[in-house]
Design an enzyme around this catalytic site. Structure first.
Site, short mmCIF file in Angstrom:
data_model
loop_
_atom_site.label_atom_id
_atom_site.label_comp_id
_atom_site.label_asym_id
_atom_site.label_seq_id
_atom_site.Cartn_x
_atom_site.Cartn_y
_atom_site.Cartn_z
N GLY A 38 0.74 -1.23 -0.18
CA GLY A 38 -0.20 0.09 0.28
C GLY A 38 0.81 1.09 0.17
O GLY A 38 0.30 2.21 0.04
N GLY A 179 5.68 25.02 4.76
CA GLY A 179 5.30 24.59 3.34
C GLY A 179 3.63 24.81 2.92
O GLY A 179 3.19 24.19 3.64
N GLY A 181 1.33 23.69 0.47
CA GLY A 181 0.83 23.01 -0.70
C GLY A 181 -0.01 22.32 0.32
O GLY A 181 -0.10 22.61 1.34
N ALA A 182 -0.46 21.10 -0.29
CA ALA A 182 -1.66 20.68 0.06
C ALA A 182 -1.01 19.84 1.75
O ALA A 182 -2.15 19.79 2.65
CB ALA A 182 -2.01 19.36 -1.25
N VAL A 268 7.25 20.74 2.55
CA VAL A 268 8.46 21.45 1.32
C VAL A 268 8.41 20.46 -0.04
O VAL A 268 9.57 20.64 -0.80
CB VAL A 268 9.27 22.00 1.70
CG1 VAL A 268 9.38 22.74 3.15
CG2 VAL A 268 10.49 20.92 2.81
N GLY A 269 7.67 19.52 -0.02
CA GLY A 269 7.85 19.00 -1.11
C GLY A 269 8.41 17.03 -0.57
O GLY A 269 8.85 16.91 -0.02
N ASP A 309 5.30 8.55 -8.14
CA ASP A 309 5.90 9.86 -7.60
C ASP A 309 7.31 10.27 -8.23
O ASP A 309 8.02 11.08 -8.49
CB ASP A 309 6.47 9.88 -6.06
CG ASP A 309 4.64 10.33 -5.75
OD1 ASP A 309 4.29 10.78 -5.98
OD2 ASP A 309 4.94 10.13 -4.39
N HIS A 443 -31.61 18.32 -7.99
CA HIS A 443 -31.78 19.64 -6.65
C HIS A 443 -32.71 19.12 -5.46
O HIS A 443 -33.16 18.02 -5.27
CB HIS A 443 -32.51 20.56 -7.28
CG HIS A 443 -32.81 21.29 -6.52
ND1 HIS A 443 -32.43 22.42 -6.06
CD2 HIS A 443 -34.51 21.63 -5.18
CE1 HIS A 443 -32.79 22.99 -4.77
NE2 HIS A 443 -34.78 22.63 -4.92
#
Length: 464
Positions: A38, A179, A181-182, A268-269, A309, A443
């Site tokens: 995983g 950092g 980012g996400a 930071v990445g 990645d 709706h």
């Protein structure tokens, strides 16, 4: 020596999906993993963090429950240990699920560190013992790890990576997140809601710098309202241990400043896991810790592929999974294997409020020479958002004026990480504004805002 048609190195979302698809296509497949099946995402990343964020979401709802009729005899109390335990339990359950999938699909699982020997041979070292396997095709899916800053090396005490931040023993009174980012924004949101005083330091001029500028600015405003202190254009210099924890020195607009906190989280990445893989025994090229690949994820070494990645941006689990399927089908000779368009990979950030996007931003569209129609629809005009009590945020669409193509969609607000899939599907189907306008949205739903944003791009919005 065991012979396989496919050997996958790394069992994260990209690797295990590649192994499953290869096995489904009748290829004798093995997967090699030195840690947990995983990968980081399932065990120490995507899923555990979302589980923690769910805990603080429930805390926030309880704290704000009075207008909804929720009566509590005392203020809600957050039990950090219980939240962390639930997060780890979810990760363990998912890990067991991957083991089950490997067994179901008859994928051979090997534990150990893999090293390429050349000519399709792979050495697997585990606890000092080494064995070799032969593979016709090899898929590299070793992922990445958190990038460190010189002078800010993680120590498991005051300076944390995401892994330490997921299993705190006690709730820090204060945290500095380096950092925005996400990952950084999600941890800032979690710890702030849990009760920590949070400061964000970001070198770029805005948080979530890859998102549309309007969305980033709106998120920053909301986070500040929640008590999070944000410094953008902030360049960290060094840190020093203090009686309170750690003092981080940084410069902003050339002016030296500092912030003190109990803990520091580095976000930071990432750095690609390319070390000790035996790449020197191949023609594989590396660019800034990531393996160079073509549109089919092929490296410069025949029959060796790289996904996820380790193969470059976007650094997202769902991108890795799709690449794994693409490569498996390419190896198996499936006709019409699709090419992944990075611009059609959705991005989601699970802070409060949520942020999601797909495609290019307004600024990118203009830089690329498009004439655009911009649609904006605020959730304050959406009945379901009002009934939920979460009417902050908006949906923004960027549409090519000449063709009607949906170039990009950018959202901040309730459950936008779920809704972004509609726009992702629209891009895959090459849907224009005409089909989006003619689509009937139920709706009352939050998804009506998707419809209204497209209408707004042509001056036809009905509820603003």
């Amino acid at each position: 020596m065991q012979n396989y048609q496919v050997v996958v190195i790394g069992a994260g979302p990209g690797g295990y999906m590649a192994a499953i698809r290869a096995a489904q296509l009748g290829l004798k497949t093995a997967i090699i993993e030195r840690a947990e099946l995983g990968g980081v995402c399932l065990n120490w990343g995507c899923l555990p963090t979302k589980t923690l964020l769910r805990s603080t979401e429930i805390l926030r709802l309880a704290c704000e429950g009075a207008p909804y009729g929720l009566v509590l005899d005392s203020a809600p109390r957050f039990d950090l240990a219980t939240a962390v335990k639930r997060s780890r339990d979810v990760a363990k359950q998912l890990n067991r699920g991957v083991h089950g999938l490997m067994k179901k699909n008859k994928v051979t699982v090997m534990t150990g560190h893999a090293r390429l020997l050349g000519k399709g041979k792979v050495a697997v070292v585990d606890a000092g013992a080494e064995q070799e396997v032969q593979a016709k095709h090899i898929i590299l899916a070793t992922g990445a790890r958190a990038r460190a800053i010189p002078g800010f090396e993680p120590d498991n005490e005051t300076i944390w990576t995401a892994r330490e931040a997921m299993v705190p023993k006690t709730l820090p009174k204060s945290i500095t997140v380096i950092g925005a980012g996400a990952i950084g924004v999600e941890f800032a949101s979690f710890y702030s809601t849990a009760g920590s005083k949070v400061t964000i330091l970001e070198a770029a001029e805005r948080i979530l710098p890859l998102e549309d500028a309007e969305i980033s600015d709106m998120l920053a405003e909301h986070l500040r309202k929640q008590g999070i202190e944000i410094y953008t254009g902030a360049y960290v210099e060094n840190q020093k241990t203090t009686t309170c924890g750690v003092k981080v020195n940084f410069t902003k607009s050339g002016s030296p400043q500092f912030v003190e906190s109990e803990k520091v989280i580095l976000a930071v990445g990432i750095t690609g896991n390319v070390e000790s893989l035996g790449l020197e025994n191949t023609k594989i090229q590396i660019d800034r810790t990531h393996i160079t690949v073509n549109e089919h994820c092929e490296t410069d070494e025949p029959n060796i592929y790289a996904i996820g990645d380790i193969a470059g941006p976007p650094w997202l689990a769902h991108k890795a999974s799709h690449e794994g399927v693409i490569v498996a089908e390419l190896i198996a000779g499936v006709e019409d294997v699709h090419i992944l368009d990075p611009k059609s990979v959705p991005s989601c950030t699970y802070c409060f409020p949520q942020v999601a996007s797909v495609g290019i931003t307004e600024a990118q569209a203009l830089e690329q020479g498009f004439e655009v129609n911009i649609g904006r629809f605020p959730f304050i005009g959406n009945g379901k958002a009002l009934s939920l009590g979460e009417s902050d945020g908006m949906v923004k669409t960027v549409i090519d004026k000449k063709t009607g193509e949906l170039l990009g969609a950018h959202m901040i607000g309730p459950e936008v990480t779920e809704m972004i899939s509609t726009y992702a599907l629209a891009r895959t189907l090459e849907t224009t504004e005409v089909e989006l306008m003619r689509t009937v949205f139920p709706h009352p739903t939050l998804s009506e805002a998707l419809h209204e944003s497209v209408l707004a791009a042509y001056g036809r919005a009905l509820h603003i």
